[in-house]
Design a protein around this motif. Structure first.
Motif, PDB file in Angstrom:
ATOM      1  N   GLU A  16     -27.389  16.141   3.983  1.00  0.00           N
ATOM      2  CA  GLU A  16     -28.665  15.404   4.014  1.00  0.00           C
ATOM      3  C   GLU A  16     -28.438  13.906   4.189  1.00  0.00           C
ATOM      4  O   GLU A  16     -29.270  13.204   4.764  1.00  0.00           O
ATOM      5  N   LEU A  17     -27.293  13.404   3.686  1.00  0.00           N
ATOM      6  CA  LEU A  17     -27.023  11.975   3.802  1.00  0.00           C
ATOM      7  C   LEU A  17     -26.785  11.580   5.250  1.00  0.00           C
ATOM      8  O   LEU A  17     -26.925  10.427   5.623  1.00  0.00           O
ATOM      9  N   ASP A  18     -26.413  12.558   6.057  1.00  0.00           N
ATOM     10  CA  ASP A  18     -26.198  12.282   7.472  1.00  0.00           C
ATOM     11  C   ASP A  18     -27.372  12.755   8.315  1.00  0.00           C
ATOM     12  O   ASP A  18     -27.218  13.128   9.473  1.00  0.00           O
ATOM     13  N   GLY A  19     -28.527  12.761   7.681  1.00  0.00           N
ATOM     14  CA  GLY A  19     -29.756  12.975   8.434  1.00  0.00           C
ATOM     15  C   GLY A  19     -30.172  14.423   8.600  1.00  0.00           C
ATOM     16  O   GLY A  19     -31.183  14.699   9.225  1.00  0.00           O
ATOM     17  N   ASN A 148     -23.431  14.141  -7.757  1.00  0.00           N
ATOM     18  CA  ASN A 148     -24.764  14.079  -7.149  1.00  0.00           C
ATOM     19  C   ASN A 148     -25.761  14.180  -8.291  1.00  0.00           C
ATOM     20  O   ASN A 148     -25.862  15.224  -8.942  1.00  0.00           O
ATOM     21  N   LYS A 149     -26.448  13.091  -8.531  1.00  0.00           N
ATOM     22  CA  LYS A 149     -27.330  13.033  -9.701  1.00  0.00           C
ATOM     23  C   LYS A 149     -28.786  13.022  -9.270  1.00  0.00           C
ATOM     24  O   LYS A 149     -29.201  12.155  -8.494  1.00  0.00           O
ATOM     25  N   LEU A 162     -36.341  16.574  -4.457  1.00  0.00           N
ATOM     26  CA  LEU A 162     -35.607  15.782  -5.430  1.00  0.00           C
ATOM     27  C   LEU A 162     -35.107  14.511  -4.771  1.00  0.00           C
ATOM     28  O   LEU A 162     -34.830  14.490  -3.566  1.00  0.00           O
ATOM     29  N   THR A 163     -34.965  13.472  -5.569  1.00  0.00           N
ATOM     30  CA  THR A 163     -34.229  12.302  -5.112  1.00  0.00           C
ATOM     31  C   THR A 163     -32.861  12.380  -5.760  1.00  0.00           C
ATOM     32  O   THR A 163     -32.752  12.605  -6.965  1.00  0.00           O
ATOM     33  N   VAL A 164     -31.836  12.248  -4.940  1.00  0.00           N
ATOM     34  CA  VAL A 164     -30.478  12.429  -5.452  1.00  0.00           C
ATOM     35  C   VAL A 164     -29.661  11.173  -5.194  1.00  0.00           C
ATOM     36  O   VAL A 164     -29.679  10.617  -4.086  1.00  0.00           O
ATOM     37  N   PRO A 172     -33.018  12.523  -0.066  1.00  0.00           N
ATOM     38  CA  PRO A 172     -34.001  13.487  -0.547  1.00  0.00           C
ATOM     39  C   PRO A 172     -33.473  14.899  -0.343  1.00  0.00           C
ATOM     40  O   PRO A 172     -32.776  15.175   0.639  1.00  0.00           O
ATOM     41  N   LEU A 173     -33.779  15.790  -1.279  1.00  0.00           N
ATOM     42  CA  LEU A 173     -33.274  17.158  -1.210  1.00  0.00           C
ATOM     43  C   LEU A 173     -34.435  18.098  -1.457  1.00  0.00           C
ATOM     44  O   LEU A 173     -35.108  18.014  -2.491  1.00  0.00           O
ATOM     45  N   ARG A 174     -34.670  18.984  -0.492  1.00  0.00           N
ATOM     46  CA  ARG A 174     -35.869  19.818  -0.556  1.00  0.00           C
ATOM     47  C   ARG A 174     -35.499  21.269  -0.848  1.00  0.00           C
ATOM     48  O   ARG A 174     -34.521  21.804  -0.316  1.00  0.00           O
TER      49      ARG A 174
END
Ligand SMILES: Cc1cc2nc3c(=O)[nH]c(=O)nc-3n(C[C@H](O)[C@H](O)[C@H](O)COP(=O)(O)OP(=O)(O)OC[C@H]3O[C@@H](n4cnc5c(N)ncnc54)[C@H](O)[C@@H]3O)c2cc1C
Lengths: 557, 66
Positions: A16-19, A148-149, A162-164, A172-174
């Protein structure tokens, strides 16, 4: 033994950090014993999950120490129970002393032929280490993201986001469902503004892990009221893995916590308890305890499990054990709701059953603390009376409460149960009892591995006289019920479990012709006095929170 | 033969009883708490009734206090 070398886990850089824009089925916040067990249980039911772990290592200190028989039965499905049992300290007898005198002992394992003892004590970090190892054997279904918090959460009708926070930045993590297993200080619970109400017990407990050279020579749980070797109100000593010991001292309320934790203050009392000089501490901590829970374990797409949902005092070992039992309760329900075979309402039953269990654990552990901490003159006098009478009179021994050790909750009155009035050892809402079989395996090895129900049919007469075609119909249902014919060598293509000496029937307390419907989590949904296809289907529907099928749809089957 | 005092456990849920007992004293002064216990003794004795058993209970309660 050298002190435990905490492993270091590198930060995981998520896609997710890479889009990448992914929708996960389940995100588990927290990789403690409960979050990891849930991920493993979900994987066993074929469900993929992401586990967020804020830390870069395992639990600090021994914490959850006593793993109960039921917990070991659950962990055995993941291949984790045997390593725990091998490394840990096994016990089933608890001894209670008043001063120096033993006034009472209890034996927790009266059942016969059990593959697991009443309790194995093993430091929480070892248990977590084995659970982490098991996630790597889960066929790629578990993605464990260290460092990863989760810091925030929002949800809508279809899922939660979630916001991680990671060392590499936020993302963001869905997920369709989020399960908060992030411990007593749960970020998710706080972010959602949920209360965590209950009682704080005004007492401080000094807890230490102790390394002793050589054998201490004790094999039981030992608990002292007013120990002669220490000014504490109570003291407790447990063996643990790798020849370590765990000691607890009840210090009282008005103490200087920082001073009590200093080794020069703590060590002499630990030496006095163990009666040895060659001791070294590897962890010293002071705790206060509380009993509390969230009001609802489910908030639409977000569910709470383990310490995030409930907290108890540790006397009774009910925290971690009941948390892992939350996980087994939730996993199959999530799996069936996710694949559309059970209605959303099945997830509500998770709250019904596990909030009921939490209330039981809170009630039981609160009584223990009330007995242990004689806060008022009346309580002190009552306890003195009980301990005094216990020397000569049996009944008073039963009143001594140094911890009622964790047993699995029987979810009486659960909306998933169909009760036909039979209440043997296999009772609706409780786990199926276990027993070692004549062939060396055990009963539970045969149950609860996939995403299906199972029926234990107590053979009655020759195969020709049994309702085998109806069992085959059940096996072909959308949520299959796989029948095992107990007491038969062969059952025409159905599973058969020979029972030459009748021990399975005795363990289940079931008579010929009875049919025990088991959920995927090995819990009894119903005990039918005699098999009837319509009754079995009705019990299955109920256990899936499905509305009963209309009579019309049944005709002609 | 005279009746004998029971010493085996005769209370189905002993922990629940103990909790209720402690609760019943909540908020009382020490004196009132003692008075509650005294009343309770009398009420329970009247449930037992049998003098032989009551004598044995009295002796067991006194035992060790001298
Ligand atoms: C002294 C003591 C003795 C105990 N003894 C026993 C016992 O004998 N038996 C027993 O069953 N229980 C015992 N317990 C209780 C037991 O330790 C807990 O019940 C158990 O650890 C609960 O597991 P959990 O996975 O819910 O939470 P935790 O073990 O607290 O794990 C939570 C995890 O979530 C992670 N996390 C937290 N916040 C975030 C976030 N925002 N994002 C991502 N990750 C996050 C944490 O790093 C941690 O790994 C004891 C507890 C104490 C303190």
């Amino acid at each position: 033994m050298p002190a435990y070398a905490y492993p270091h886990y590198d930060a995981v850089r998520p896609p997710e950090l890479d889009g990448e824009n992914l929708l996960h089925d389940v995100v588990i916040v927290g990789g403690g014993p409960v979050g990891l067990s849930l991920a493993l249980d979900l994987a066993q039911r074929g469900v993929r999950s992401v586990v967020l772990q804020s830390s870069n290592t395992l639990s600090e200190g021994s914490r959850a120490l006593c793993w109960s028989k039921r917990t070991l039965e659950i962990l055995d499905r993941f291949g984790v129970a045997r390593p725990i049992a091998e490394r840990g300290f096994t016990w089933s007898t608890g001894r209670v002393y008043a001063g120096d005198r033993e006034v009472y002992h209890f034996d927790l394992q009266p059942e016969r032929d059990q593959p697991f003892p009443a309790f194995v004590n093993l430091q929480q970090y070892f248990a977590e280490e084995y659970l982490v190892d098991a996630t790597r054997r889960a066929g790629g279904l578990i993605e464990l993201r260290w460092q990863n918090k989760a810091t925030g959460i929002a949800q809508d009708g279809d899922g939660a986001t979630l916001t991680v926070e990671t060392p590499h930045g936020y993302y963001p993590l869905r997920a369709r469902y989020v399960v908060a297993c992030d411990g007593a200080k749960s970020t998710i619970r706080r972010a959602m503004g949920l209360g965590f109400e209950g009682r704080v017990f005004e007492d401080n407990f000094l807890i230490a892990d102790v390394d002793v050279a050589g054998d201490v020579g004790a094999k039981d749980r030992r608990f002292w009221f007013n120990p002669s070797f220490d000014p504490s109100e109570t003291a407790l000593c447990h063996g643990q893995g790798d020849g370590m010991w765990r000691v607890d001292f009840q210090l009282g309320w008005d103490v200087d916590v920082a001073a009590e934790m200093r080794p020069e203050r703590a060590l002499p009392r630990i030496k006095a308890l163990l009666g040895r000089d060659d001791v070294e501490t590897t962890w010293i901590s002071v705790y206060t305890f509380q009993c509390r829970r969230v009001e609802h374990f489910r908030h639409d797409r977000v569910l709470f499990a383990g310490d995030a949902a409930h907290q108890v005092s540790p006397f009774g070992a009910r925290g971690g054990n009941s948390g892992i039992q939350d996980a087994e309760n939730l996993a199959w329900k999530l799996a069936l709701v996710l694949d559309g075979r059970a209605p959303d309402a099945l997830l509500d039953s998770y709250h019904d059953e596990r909030a009921y269990a939490a209330d039981e654990n809170i009630r039981v552990t609160s009584r223990t603390v009330d007995f242990m901490t004689a806060k008022t003159p009346l309580r002190a006098r009552m306890r003195q009376a009980v301990l005094g009478l216990a020397e000569k009179h049996d009944f008073a021994r039963a009143l001594i409460n140094s911890g009622r050790l964790s047993t699995p909750t029987v979810h009486d009155g659960s909306p998933l149960n169909s009760d036909h009035g039979l209440a043997g050892p296999a009772a609706p809402g409780g786990p199926c009892p276990n027993r070692r079989l004549a062939d060396g395996g055990c009963l539970l090895d045969h149950l609860g591995r996939g995403l299906r129900f199972e029926g234990l049919y107590m053979a009655d007469g020759a195969p020709g006289a049994m309702p085998l075609p109806a069992f085959k119909t059940l096996r072909a249902a959308d949520v299959p019920v796989d029948t095992i014919v107990v007491g038969a060598g062969d059952a025409e293509g159905l599973r058969a479990l020979p029972d030459p000496d009748g021990r399975v029937a005795a363990t289940l307390g079931a008579a010929p012709g009875q049919y025990i419907l088991l959920r995927p989590d090995q819990h009894v949904a119903s005990v039918l006095p005699t098999f009837d296809l319509a009754d079995a289907r009705a019990a299955l529907d109920r256990a899936l929170a499905r509305p009963p099928a209309p009579a019309m749809a049944r005709a002609g089957e | 033969m005279a009746e004998r005092m029971r010493t085996d456990l005769n209370i189905a849920d002993a922990d629940a009883f103990y909790e209720a007992l402690i609760r019943s004293h909540e908020g009382l002064s020490d004196d009132d708490s003692n008075l509650l216990n005294a009343r309770l003794v009398l009420l329970l004795a009247n449930q037992v009734g049998d003098m032989a058993i009551l004598q044995q209970c009295l002796a067991a309660a006194r035992d060790g206090l001298d």
